[in-house]
Design a protein around this motif. Structure first.
Motif, short mmCIF file in Angstrom:
data_model
loop_
_atom_site.label_atom_id
_atom_site.label_comp_id
_atom_site.label_asym_id
_atom_site.label_seq_id
_atom_site.Cartn_x
_atom_site.Cartn_y
_atom_site.Cartn_z
N LYS A 63 0.84 -1.20 0.00
CA LYS A 63 0.00 0.00 0.00
C LYS A 63 0.87 1.25 0.00
N LEU A 64 1.91 1.28 0.81
CA LEU A 64 2.82 2.43 0.84
C LEU A 64 3.53 2.60 -0.50
N ASP A 65 3.95 1.49 -1.11
CA ASP A 65 4.57 1.57 -2.44
C ASP A 65 3.60 2.16 -3.46
N ALA A 66 2.33 1.74 -3.40
CA ALA A 66 1.32 2.26 -4.33
C ALA A 66 1.09 3.75 -4.10
N LEU A 67 1.05 4.18 -2.85
CA LEU A 67 0.86 5.61 -2.55
C LEU A 67 2.05 6.43 -3.02
N THR A 68 3.24 5.86 -2.94
CA THR A 68 4.44 6.55 -3.42
C THR A 68 4.41 6.66 -4.94
N THR A 69 4.03 5.57 -5.61
CA THR A 69 3.96 5.56 -7.07
C THR A 69 2.91 6.55 -7.57
N ARG A 77 5.54 11.06 -0.70
CA ARG A 77 6.88 11.24 -1.26
C ARG A 77 7.81 10.09 -0.93
N ARG A 78 7.77 9.64 0.32
CA ARG A 78 8.65 8.55 0.74
C ARG A 78 8.16 8.00 2.05
N TYR A 79 8.66 6.81 2.37
CA TYR A 79 8.43 6.24 3.69
C TYR A 79 9.67 5.46 4.07
N LEU A 80 9.77 5.12 5.32
CA LEU A 80 10.93 4.40 5.82
C LEU A 80 10.47 3.03 6.32
N SER A 81 11.17 1.99 5.89
CA SER A 81 10.87 0.63 6.33
C SER A 81 12.04 0.13 7.17
N VAL A 82 11.73 -0.37 8.36
CA VAL A 82 12.75 -0.86 9.28
C VAL A 82 12.51 -2.35 9.51
N ASP A 83 13.48 -3.18 9.15
CA ASP A 83 13.40 -4.63 9.30
C ASP A 83 13.73 -5.00 10.75
N VAL A 84 12.73 -5.48 11.48
CA VAL A 84 12.94 -5.80 12.89
C VAL A 84 13.72 -7.10 13.10
N THR A 85 13.96 -7.85 12.03
CA THR A 85 14.75 -9.08 12.15
C THR A 85 16.24 -8.83 11.95
N ASP A 86 16.60 -7.63 11.51
CA ASP A 86 18.00 -7.28 11.27
C ASP A 86 18.66 -6.87 12.58
N PRO A 87 19.72 -7.56 13.01
CA PRO A 87 20.39 -7.21 14.27
C PRO A 87 20.86 -5.75 14.32
N VAL A 107 -3.65 -1.10 8.31
CA VAL A 107 -4.79 -0.18 8.40
C VAL A 107 -4.71 0.76 7.19
N PRO A 108 -5.22 0.32 6.03
CA PRO A 108 -5.05 1.10 4.80
C PRO A 108 -5.64 2.51 4.87
N ASP A 109 -6.75 2.70 5.57
CA ASP A 109 -7.35 4.04 5.65
C ASP A 109 -6.41 5.02 6.34
N LYS A 110 -5.71 4.58 7.37
CA LYS A 110 -4.76 5.48 8.05
C LYS A 110 -3.56 5.78 7.15
N LEU A 111 -3.10 4.79 6.39
CA LEU A 111 -1.99 5.03 5.48
C LEU A 111 -2.37 6.10 4.46
N VAL A 112 -3.57 6.00 3.91
CA VAL A 112 -4.04 6.99 2.92
C VAL A 112 -4.17 8.35 3.60
N GLU A 113 -4.73 8.39 4.79
CA GLU A 113 -4.92 9.65 5.51
C GLU A 113 -3.59 10.39 5.70
N TRP A 114 -2.56 9.66 6.13
CA TRP A 114 -1.28 10.31 6.40
C TRP A 114 -0.44 10.54 5.15
N ALA A 115 -0.81 9.95 4.04
CA ALA A 115 -0.07 10.17 2.81
C ALA A 115 -0.45 11.49 2.15
#
Length: 100
Positions: free
Chosen positions: A29-35, A40-50, A91-99
């Motif tokens: 969903k974030l990728d679609a909103l960016t496209t 403009r951008r978002y940050l993804s943090v991998d919680v499995t990465d030490p 929660v797609p509605d919140k993603l759209v709201e904040w985009a």
């Protein structure tokens, strides 16, 4: 000066086992909103990465036990960063709201 809100999603990688369907849906969903130009951008943090252990500690201190977990912040130049919203799950509605 206020900067646009930044959406940070704490997530697992797409190839995680077991799969995190809500993580993958949130990132899609974030990728679609960016496209679409809504975000403009978002940050993804991998919680499995030490390397992201401090992010995991922050989530644990909040009592977060699931991914994805999304935090929306806004930086005000010279003043600091303010948390505007946070939630767990897809929660797609919140993603759209904040985009906007």
């Amino acid at each position: 000066m206020l900067y646009p809100p930044l959406i940070t999603v704490y997530t697992k990688p797409e190839d995680a086992r077991p799969a995190c369907q809500q993580c993958n849906a949130t990132k899609r969903k974030l990728d679609a909103l960016t496209t679409d130009g809504a975000l403009r951008r978002y940050l993804s943090v991998d919680v499995t990465d030490p390397a992201n252990a401090s992010a995991v500690a922050m989530l644990e201190a909040r009592g977060v036990r699931q991914t994805p977990y999304v935090i929306v912040t806004q930086e005000e130049g010279g003043v600091g960063t303010t948390e505007l919203d946070a939630w767990g799950g897809f929660v797609p509605d919140k993603l759209v709201e904040w985009a906007r």
